[in-house]
Design an enzyme around this catalytic site. Sequence first.
Site, PDB file in Angstrom:
ATOM      1  N   ARG A   1       0.838  -1.204   0.000  1.00 26.05           N
ATOM      2  CA  ARG A   1       0.000   0.000   0.000  1.00 26.05           C
ATOM      3  C   ARG A   1       0.870   1.250   0.000  1.00 26.05           C
ATOM      4  O   ARG A   1       1.709   1.444   0.869  1.00 26.05           O
ATOM      5  CB  ARG A   1      -0.937   0.010   1.203  1.00 26.05           C
ATOM      6  CG  ARG A   1      -1.896  -1.180   1.207  1.00 26.05           C
ATOM      7  CD  ARG A   1      -2.901  -1.131   2.329  1.00 26.05           C
ATOM      8  NE  ARG A   1      -3.699  -2.351   2.375  1.00 26.05           N
ATOM      9  CZ  ARG A   1      -4.670  -2.597   3.250  1.00 26.05           C
ATOM     10  NH1 ARG A   1      -4.959  -1.699   4.168  1.00 26.05           N
ATOM     11  NH2 ARG A   1      -5.346  -3.738   3.197  1.00 26.05           N
TER      12      ARG A   1
ATOM     13  N   ARG B   1       1.870   0.742  10.367  1.00 29.33           N
ATOM     14  CA  ARG B   1       1.488   1.208   9.023  1.00 29.33           C
ATOM     15  C   ARG B   1       2.709   1.160   8.107  1.00 29.33           C
ATOM     16  O   ARG B   1       3.562   2.043   8.142  1.00 29.33           O
ATOM     17  CB  ARG B   1       0.907   2.619   9.088  1.00 29.33           C
ATOM     18  CG  ARG B   1       0.190   3.036   7.806  1.00 29.33           C
ATOM     19  CD  ARG B   1      -0.467   4.396   7.971  1.00 29.33           C
ATOM     20  NE  ARG B   1      -1.553   4.346   8.923  1.00 29.33           N
ATOM     21  CZ  ARG B   1      -2.812   4.013   8.628  1.00 29.33           C
ATOM     22  NH1 ARG B   1      -3.124   3.686   7.389  1.00 29.33           N
ATOM     23  NH2 ARG B   1      -3.750   4.007   9.550  1.00 29.33           N
TER      24      ARG B   1
ATOM     25  N   GLU C   1      -6.697  -0.933  15.369  1.00 28.76           N
ATOM     26  CA  GLU C   1      -7.314  -1.869  14.429  1.00 28.76           C
ATOM     27  C   GLU C   1      -6.351  -2.990  14.037  1.00 28.76           C
ATOM     28  O   GLU C   1      -5.191  -2.751  13.710  1.00 28.76           O
ATOM     29  CB  GLU C   1      -7.747  -1.133  13.157  1.00 28.76           C
ATOM     30  CG  GLU C   1      -8.373  -2.036  12.115  1.00 28.76           C
ATOM     31  CD  GLU C   1      -8.482  -1.395  10.749  1.00 28.76           C
ATOM     32  OE1 GLU C   1      -8.575  -2.144   9.752  1.00 28.76           O
ATOM     33  OE2 GLU C   1      -8.443  -0.146  10.658  1.00 28.76           O
TER      34      GLU C   1
ATOM     35  N   SER D   1     -10.567  -5.961   9.958  1.00 31.52           N
ATOM     36  CA  SER D   1     -11.779  -5.291   9.500  1.00 31.52           C
ATOM     37  C   SER D   1     -12.605  -6.329   8.745  1.00 31.52           C
ATOM     38  O   SER D   1     -12.135  -6.910   7.771  1.00 31.52           O
ATOM     39  CB  SER D   1     -11.418  -4.119   8.586  1.00 31.52           C
ATOM     40  OG  SER D   1     -12.547  -3.335   8.291  1.00 31.52           O
TER      41      SER D   1
ATOM     42  N   ARG E   1       0.788  -6.344  12.813  1.00 29.69           N
ATOM     43  CA  ARG E   1       0.126  -5.755  13.976  1.00 29.69           C
ATOM     44  C   ARG E   1      -0.080  -6.797  15.075  1.00 29.69           C
ATOM     45  O   ARG E   1      -0.024  -6.469  16.267  1.00 29.69           O
ATOM     46  CB  ARG E   1      -1.206  -5.133  13.563  1.00 29.69           C
ATOM     47  CG  ARG E   1      -1.034  -3.949  12.621  1.00 29.69           C
ATOM     48  CD  ARG E   1      -2.320  -3.205  12.356  1.00 29.69           C
ATOM     49  NE  ARG E   1      -2.068  -2.062  11.479  1.00 29.69           N
ATOM     50  CZ  ARG E   1      -2.889  -1.024  11.324  1.00 29.69           C
ATOM     51  NH1 ARG E   1      -4.029  -1.006  12.006  1.00 29.69           N
ATOM     52  NH2 ARG E   1      -2.587  -0.030  10.518  1.00 29.69           N
TER      53      ARG E   1
END
Length: 427
Positions: free
Chosen positions: A262, A277, A349, A352, A392
């Site tokens: 990403r 991230r 988070e 999701s 994460r």
Amino acid sequence: MLDARFVRENPELVATAMKNRNFPWDSSRFSELDEKRRAVITEEEALQAERNAMSKSIGALMGQGKKDEAEEAKAKVRAINEKLDELAVAHREAEEAMHTLLMSVPNIPHESTPVGKDETENPEVRRWGTPREFDFEYKAHWDLGTDLGMIDFERATKLSGSRFVLLGGMGARLERALINFMANTHASRGFKEWWCPSLVNRETMTGTGQLPKFEEDLFKTKDESLYLIPTAEVPLTNIHAGEVLEASDLPLRYTAFTNCFREEAGSAGRDTRGLIRLHQFDKVEMVKFAKPEEAYDELESLTEEAEYILQQLGLPYRVITLCTGDLGFSAAKTYDLEVWLPSYNDYKEISSCSCCGDFQARRAHIKYRDPENFKGTRYVNTLNGSGLAVGRTMAAIMENYQNADGTITVPEVLVPYMGGVTVIEPE
């Protein structure tokens, strides 16, 4: 992608949904394109009927010896064909304009999705586990990992630039252990495992909604013919692009581990330290194909699958429902799982889980047949969820399982995947 007919027949519902999503919906533009498209179709159909009737009359005129009238009719048919050629171009342009507009419009939130302006209005559904209270000065995972020789950010920057990570020793082993544990767990619980390409074409990215809206967030080849996937949701969902599935086979449950890439343009300064991230990270994904009437029950069970991984690892977490203002582009309803991270003194988070209704299925042309209940075919509903984001999860384990002497206790379920290692010590 929304159905044009649905948008036309439910203007107030669509306008309200887009307002709740903070999306600048131009209903007048839709109406203009829709009216133009329908007008072209009406004119085409009228001319085709006229041409067909006139073509039939030509034979009769010839049989009656009315040659001049027959030739006149032929000339009219040729003129109609020329006009139809022009209308075919106008029809195609009108369809393309409508398609382009609808491809940029997000999904309509499910009725159970709470209305809210942004992430501050996401209601909490439940919590599991109790955050640990430390009796020593704990470390953030980026410091702990560096001290233990698990993470090397400096050499990662040398190799690739900022926001990449290099894992070494027990860091690399823990990453691999988590991948295998997650993939094995999902596969043993009814999910078919796949090994997917990391590069996909533009059509595949478009099918799940990454294109055209999120082009700036994607890494791509120089000729833009292939894109690095941001999530395994993309190839997994598109496995059945252009296909018709059997109702008796639904729901289909798939899982895959992939690297994810990403660009995340515009996110500088947000969670850019450590493993939270990154431009490249690992993730185990879950995807489902379901009948519309079963989709939201499948969303609940999908969320429970992600929760099961966290529970097996003994990591405290909470579940929230995303409100309309925080909902992802393709989603109709989403649960976020947030794991407790001591370094943030907060939940972050880690998964999701979303139901997209038939939004992605329309874009990717994925249907199913159920001859016992209806004729023809209908669009399936697609679902996706992280099970989990590996980096994460590693960060959460390192922080929540750290010890006063700087070591990390390995969660019991991971010990077999770690070759019997129970404690990670300095190298």
